[in-house]
Structures are given as structure tokens and as C-alpha cells.
Design a protein around this motif. Structure first.
Motif, PDB file in Angstrom:
ATOM      1  N   ARG A  35       0.835  -1.209   0.000  1.00 22.68           N
ATOM      2  CA  ARG A  35       0.000   0.000   0.000  1.00 22.68           C
ATOM      3  C   ARG A  35       0.870   1.260   0.000  1.00 22.68           C
TER       4      ARG A  35
ATOM      5  N   PHE B  38       2.346   1.747  -3.469  1.00 20.88           N
ATOM      6  CA  PHE B  38       1.285   2.178  -4.383  1.00 20.88           C
ATOM      7  C   PHE B  38       0.978   3.659  -4.204  1.00 20.88           C
ATOM      8  N   ALA B  39       0.849   4.095  -2.944  1.00 20.99           N
ATOM      9  CA  ALA B  39       0.502   5.502  -2.688  1.00 20.99           C
ATOM     10  C   ALA B  39       1.595   6.436  -3.166  1.00 20.99           C
TER      11      ALA B  39
ATOM     12  N   ASP C  94       1.915   6.326  -7.166  1.00 20.04           N
ATOM     13  CA  ASP C  94       0.751   6.888  -7.849  1.00 20.04           C
ATOM     14  C   ASP C  94       0.975   8.338  -8.263  1.00 20.04           C
ATOM     15  N   LYS C  95       1.951   8.983  -7.652  1.00 20.56           N
ATOM     16  CA  LYS C  95       2.246  10.368  -8.016  1.00 20.56           C
ATOM     17  C   LYS C  95       3.052  10.446  -9.304  1.00 20.56           C
TER      18      LYS C  95
ATOM     19  N   ALA D 125       0.568   6.377 -13.385  1.00 18.38           N
ATOM     20  CA  ALA D 125      -0.890   6.356 -13.307  1.00 18.38           C
ATOM     21  C   ALA D 125      -1.375   4.960 -12.929  1.00 18.38           C
ATOM     22  N   LYS D 126      -2.077   4.874 -11.843  1.00 14.59           N
ATOM     23  CA  LYS D 126      -2.680   3.640 -11.353  1.00 14.59           C
ATOM     24  C   LYS D 126      -1.717   2.455 -11.443  1.00 14.59           C
ATOM     25  N   PRO D 127      -0.643   2.494 -10.712  1.00 12.58           N
ATOM     26  CA  PRO D 127       0.334   1.395 -10.780  1.00 12.58           C
ATOM     27  C   PRO D 127      -0.222   0.109 -10.175  1.00 12.58           C
ATOM     28  N   GLN D 128       0.073  -0.985 -10.833  1.00 10.84           N
ATOM     29  CA  GLN D 128      -0.309  -2.296 -10.303  1.00 10.84           C
ATOM     30  C   GLN D 128       0.923  -2.906  -9.620  1.00 10.84           C
TER      31      GLN D 128
END
Length: 409
Positions: free
Chosen positions: A187, A190-191, A194-195, A198-201
Motif C-alpha cells: 500500500r 502504491f501511494a 501513484d504520483k 498512473a494507477k500502478p499495479q
């Protein structure tokens, strides 16, 4: 010189010596118990217990060399009392520490594998690029797995958690991961990604468990260290990981060392009795020790056919079993009415349990009496046997005098 000796012998003096020897033998017969060699308990079976005025039977006591010997008559009532005392003894698992299962927390030394799907430039340099999360193989679809290469300056399996508890990740920099669960790390990445993406998996897993270990020593087939993983590690898992216990293992005497404190661990109760309370969850730094059973011995001495120092087998070991392993009572010299078990007590005391085995049926009672490590089983000698021992020692001396006299005639 030979002529003088022969004259003395023919004059009857050897017969005087022979008569003297037999006179000494007769004296030994009168005091056979005092002169005969070998240990002797010297307590009449009727003296084993003292009956008090209130009807209660109390053990008699004998003090020798500052040690108090407390004599107990071994009967069905006493065996029942001993069994009841053992049942009232707090179970060994009462002191065992309890640890609730919890998610694995990363520490320094662990190796993390971080994959951002569709962004191969963010993956571990030790892996080849991952073009797609799903690729076509033949007529079906299959998940693509990253292939390890020798490229990059990091561990080819992933990112090593440094001593300060961090890893370095592109676009983010230093990331604190020590003490966190895998889900919390995912998490966090991801947070922060994300900056920039775009919407990283993001997928995070542990490639190698290196930070937390448990140790198994003693009578196991492969003693050593076992790495703690994301699934809870129990005592049975640790023993299995060490190759199982060896043939000479003392299962009931195992211990768990946690934080410098030693806890008793009864593996016999777990493996043979199904006591799952002994199968505790382990944590980092725990040491399981399984001692060798050779330290658990009973000693069978006295008038048995084969005095032995017997290693106790796995599980209960009775008095009758010990006597049987020693070849049984000596039929010509044993006093079956005086079979004793010496057991060390506290503060210079010894408990002595007396079994009157003059009736074969009493051996059934002995089979219900469980021995403890370092017990000494002693079978006393019959009084007449002690006289025979004196005769056996004196007779060769007397016979040599007689035969020597005949030789010079």
C-alpha cells in the motif's frame, strides 16, 4: 629344606592347620551376616512402616551418614496415592509461553520482490523486463513470470532490506519497510508511486527469508537453524525441519529457550499422547533442545542375574520391566521379599520403596509402579546365602591346605 617340610607334614601339623581353618569357617558361619561380602540392606520387611495410634501408616525413617532414608511399603494403596499426586501436579505446558499467530513482518536481511506490472523499468534490475502481465502461450493464456538474470547491482532475486530497515525504489527513494507487513509495504509503494505512475499495479512478495531464525539442537537428525517464514512455525514444524528426532531422543525432557528463559517441553505427550498444547507457535530466536535419553537411567543392583545400568525407553518404565531386563531375581541367592527402589528426595533425603515379591503375583503390583530417572533398584540377599558366600570364599583356602598336605605324603 624339602625333607624338613615333609617331616612336619607327616607329623600331623597340616591337619592342625586344616582344623584351624575349619574352626575359622565355623566361626564365620555363626556370624555369617557380618563377615559375608556384598551390600546388605539389613532391614526386616516388618520394619518398613510404622503404624500410628490413629490408624494412619507413616513411613519409618533411618538416618545414616547424615542422609534420612524414608521407608515405604509398596502396595496398591501407595501406588494409587502416587498416581493421584502425579495427576495433581501442574501440567508442564502451564509455563509454556503463548504467541498468537500474526502476519510476517519484514526485517533487515529479508529480500523483497517488487513488481510493477507493465512498467519493466521499475522492476528489480536482476530480472528481465516484464512486457505484459498476461501473455499468450500456445492456445491458452498463462501468467508471465520474471526470469532472473545476472544484470543489475542488487540481489538477483530481489531487493535486500538494509541494516537501517530500508530499500531503495525508483521515483521514490528510500522506503522504510522493516517492521511492516507485506500488505502495508504494498500500500505504501502504491501511494507513493501513484504520483509518478498512473494507477500502478504493484505486487510485493518475499523472495528470501533471512532475518528471523529458530534453532533446533540435540538428538535430532539435522540440528541447525530454520528460517521463519510467513506461515506460523510450530514445534512440530521445527522438529520436522530438523529431520525428525533420533532414536535416542528424550522426548519428555525437551526444552524451549525463549529470551534466556527455559521452559519444559513434553514432546512425548504431543507425539504419542496427542497433547497439542505442547505444539506452541515459535518466534524469532527460539531454541528447541531435545536431549539424549542416555542421561535417563535406572540402576538394577543386588541379587539379580544381570546387574545393569538401564537406559529408560520412550514412555513409562515399570519396576517389573527393570527386573526383567536384569534377567530376573537370582533364584538361589535373592531374598524376593526385600526388593527396594531408592529415589533421591530433597535436602539429604532418600525415599525407599519396598516390594515384597516373595509371591509372583506381587510382580503385577511392581508393573504398576513407574520408575523415574536415576532410581536405584536393589534386591537384597537371603541370610542363608550370605553364609554360603563365606563358605565359597573360605573353602578354596581350606581345600588347598588339605590337598597340599596330601601332596607331601
Amino acid at each position: 629344606m624339602v625333607r624338613r617340610v615333609s617331616n612336619r607334614i607327616s607329623s600331623g601339623r597340616p591337619h592342625v592347620a586344616l582344623k584351624t581353618a575349619w574352626a575359622w569357617l565355623a566361626t564365620a558361619a555363626l556370624g555369617g551376616c557380618a563377615l559375608a561380602p556384598g551390600p546388605y540392606m539389613g532391614v526386616s520387611p516388618r520394619e518398613d512402616t510404622t503404624v500410628q495410634a490413629n490408624g494412619q501408616t507413616e513411613p519409618a525413617e533411618i538416618v545414616q551418614n547424615g542422609i534420612t532414608f524414608r521407608l515405604h511399603a509398596l502396595d496398591g494403596k501407595l501406588i494409587a496415592q502416587l498416581a493421584a499426586q502425579a495427576a495433581l501436579t501442574p501440567p508442564k505446558d502451564a509455563a509454556l509461553p503463548r504467541v498468537a499467530s500474526s502476519p510476517y513482518r519484514v526485517r533487515s536481511g529479508d529480500v523483497l520482490r517488487v513488481i510493477v506490472w507493465d512498467h519493466p523499468e521499475l522492476n528489480n534490475p536482476g530480472f528481465s523486463s516484464v512486457n505484459n502481465s498476461i501473455v499468450s502461450v500456445g492456445a491458452t493464456q498463462s501468467t508471465a513470470l520474471p526470469a532472473a538474470t545476472t544484470g543489475g547491482n542488487l540481489d538477483p532475486n530481489g531487493r535486500v532490506v538494509q541494516a537501517d530497515g530500508t530499500i531503495y525504489y525508483p521515483y521514490i527513494g528510500q522506503v522504510k519497510v522493516a517492521g511492516e507487513t507485506i500488505e502495508a509495504i504494498r500500500r505504501n509503494l502504491f501511494a507513493r508511486l501513484d504520483k509518478s505512475v498512473a494507477k500502478p499495479q504493484v505486487d510485493v512478495s518475499i523472495a528470501s527469508y533471512r532475518s528471523q531464525k529458530i534453532y533446533v539442537s540435540g538428538a535430532v537428525r539435522a540440528p541447525g537453524t530454520i528460517a521463519l517464514m510467513d506461515t506460523p512455525e510450530t514445534v512440530s514444524d521445527a522438529i520436522s525441519g530438523a529431520g525428525g528426532y533420533s532414536e535416542g531422543a528424550d522426548l519428555s525432557g525437551a526444552t524451549l529457550n525463549r529470551g534466556g528463559k527455559v521452559y519444559p517441553l513434553d514432546l512425548y505427550a504431543f507425539f504419542y499422547g496427542g497433547d497439542v498444547s505442547q505444539n506452541v507457535v515459535l518466534q524469532d530466536g527460539d531454541v528447541i533442545n531435545v536431549p539424549e535419553r542416555r542421561l535417563k537411567k535406572v540402576f538394577v543392583l543386588g541379587e539379580v542375574n544381570k546387574p545393569v545400568s538401564q537406559v529408560m525407553p520412550v514412555g513409562p518404565f515399570s519396576l517389573s520391566e527393570a527386573l526383567s531386563d536384569a534377567g530376573g531375581l537370582n533364584g538361589t541367592s535373592a531374598n524376593a521379599s526385600q526388593v527396594y527402589v531408592f529415589r533421591q528426595g530433597a535436602e539429604h533425603t532418600v525415599d525407599v520403596f519396598h516390594l515384597d515379591a516373595s509371591s509372583p503375583g506381587m510382580l503385577v503390583l511392581g508393573d504398576r509402579f513407574e520408575l523415574q530417572p536415576r532410581d536405584v533398584v536393589f534386591v537384597d540377599a537371603a541370610h542363608v546365602t550370605r553364609f554360603y558366600r563365606v563358605v565359597a570364599q573360605v573353602l578354596p583356602f581350606a581345600s588347598s591346605l588339605y590337598l597340599g598336605a596330601q601332596a607331601f605324603k
